[in-house]
Design an enzyme around this catalytic site. Structure first.
Site, PDB file in Angstrom:
ATOM      1  N   GLY A 150     -22.037  24.481  13.621  1.00 24.02           N
ATOM      2  CA  GLY A 150     -22.895  25.146  12.655  1.00 24.02           C
ATOM      3  C   GLY A 150     -22.173  26.259  11.918  1.00 24.02           C
ATOM      4  N   ALA A 151     -22.960  27.165  11.303  1.00 23.75           N
ATOM      5  CA  ALA A 151     -22.407  28.208  10.435  1.00 23.75           C
ATOM      6  C   ALA A 151     -21.501  27.551   9.394  1.00 23.75           C
ATOM      7  CB  ALA A 151     -21.672  29.270  11.238  1.00 23.75           C
ATOM      8  N   HIS A 159     -16.400  22.498   6.330  1.00 18.93           N
ATOM      9  CA  HIS A 159     -17.269  21.506   6.971  1.00 18.93           C
ATOM     10  C   HIS A 159     -17.781  20.489   5.947  1.00 18.93           C
ATOM     11  CE1 HIS A 159     -17.955  25.040   9.782  1.00 18.93           C
ATOM     12  NE2 HIS A 159     -17.547  24.102  10.613  1.00 18.93           N
ATOM     13  N   ASP A 219      -7.910  23.093  12.832  1.00 22.61           N
ATOM     14  CA  ASP A 219      -7.864  23.056  14.294  1.00 22.61           C
ATOM     15  C   ASP A 219      -6.812  22.037  14.732  1.00 22.61           C
ATOM     16  OD1 ASP A 219     -10.107  24.910  14.901  1.00 22.61           O
ATOM     17  OD2 ASP A 219     -11.248  23.430  13.773  1.00 22.61           O
ATOM     18  N   GLN A 237      -6.450  21.185  18.449  1.00 23.21           N
ATOM     19  CA  GLN A 237      -7.626  20.422  18.871  1.00 23.21           C
ATOM     20  C   GLN A 237      -7.505  18.963  18.458  1.00 23.21           C
ATOM     21  OE1 GLN A 237     -11.902  21.838  18.401  1.00 23.21           O
ATOM     22  NE2 GLN A 237     -11.783  20.398  16.692  1.00 23.21           N
TER      23      GLN A 237
END
Length: 284
Positions: free
Chosen positions: A35-36, A41, A154, A157
């Site tokens: 979120g945020a 995104h 990321d 990740q």
């Protein structure tokens, strides 16, 4: 846009998408988020919308990837605003589970990618990548996506999740989208909102430092220690910024390289005030 709160409902939604008369090729796309939401995104959402016939975005602040002294309690939660953005983008469904839906009481099973999970961010944040790998594997099992979308920002990740997906034989294609930056070069991050105006200016040294390394590579430098020294000198121009790590690594293994070649990952993590930020670039 459908709001889904349970794993059973998400799985049913995904399988129904496959039964649709329009179901051909890459059908279900998953964009995992906490979120945020910001433009970074949304770039993943748009990539998923381009590739897939049905797109679900997960919004779940995952407690297992935060350490004891990290920002889980204050991590920004803007669910209504996030849903408004996703509806505008034409997302089909949002998966917004409660923690107990993802982590059953007395749950004792976690996913850990040995080796990679202790490198870069994993060295600074013990247990972080175990939490990431566990929650993403659960999302893959629940949503049964054809493709899942992640951001290059990321970078460590991404390496962990690529290895996890391959090792567990998960039938999901990982799609990695480029870093999205503010007009002044700062990599977009939900944590940028923590920064004061002064810290926001200081944070620009991360992207400037990466630029100095890129210019040195373009000029012919290939020695990783020399390139890292160049970045450290650049970061030193903002003495309030505290370096966590600067690394030149193989993107598959996250192990250091002596001489850089195309495909290597240059990554930086640093503290700006009380906010930890990361940034990177891919050689070539």
């Amino acid at each position: 846009m459908k709001i889904i709160e349970t794993v059973a409902e998400l799985r049913a939604w995904s399988r129904e998408a496959r039964r649709s008369e329009k179901a051909t090729g890459k059908i279900v796309g998953l964009v995992p988020t906490m979120g945020a939401l910001h433009e970074g995104h949304l770039s993943l959402v748009r990539a998923a919308k381009t590739d897939c016939q049905a797109v679900v975005v997960s919004i779940f602040v995952n407690p297992t990837q935060f350490g004891p002294n990290e920002d889980f309690s204050k991590y920004p939660r803007t669910f209504d605003a996030d849903c408004a953005l996703l509806a505008t983008e034409g997302v089909d469904a949002v998966f917004a589970p409660q923690p107990q839906e993802i982590y059953q009481p007395a749950a004792a099973t976690f996913v850990e990618v040995e080796g990679l999970s202790e490198r870069l961010d994993g060295a600074s944040r013990p247990g972080h990548f175990r939490g990431v790998a566990t929650v993403v594997s659960k999302l893959f099992i629940a949503a049964e996506p054809d493709r899942a979308y992640f951001g290059q920002k990321d970078g460590a990740q991404v390496a962990v999740l690529r290895r996890m997906t391959a090792d567990l034989l998960l039938p999901v294609e990982l799609v990695v989208s480029p870093i999205v930056r503010e007009s002044d070069g700062l990599a977009m991050s939900s944590r940028n909102r923590y920064l004061s105006p002064e810290e926001r200016t200081q944070a620009l040294v991360l992207s400037r430092s990466l630029e100095t390394m890129q210019k040195a590579i373009t000029a012919g430098e290939r020695d990783s220690e020399a390139l890292i020294a160049t970045a450290r000198a650049s970061l030193a121009t903002e003495p309030e910024v505290r370096i966590d790590y600067i690394a030149a690594v193989d993107w598959g293994t996250l192990l250091p390289v002596e001489k850089v070649v195309p495909g290597n990952l240059f990554a930086i993590a640093a503290w700006v005030g009380s906010t930890r930020l990361i940034d990177n670039f891919i050689v070539g």
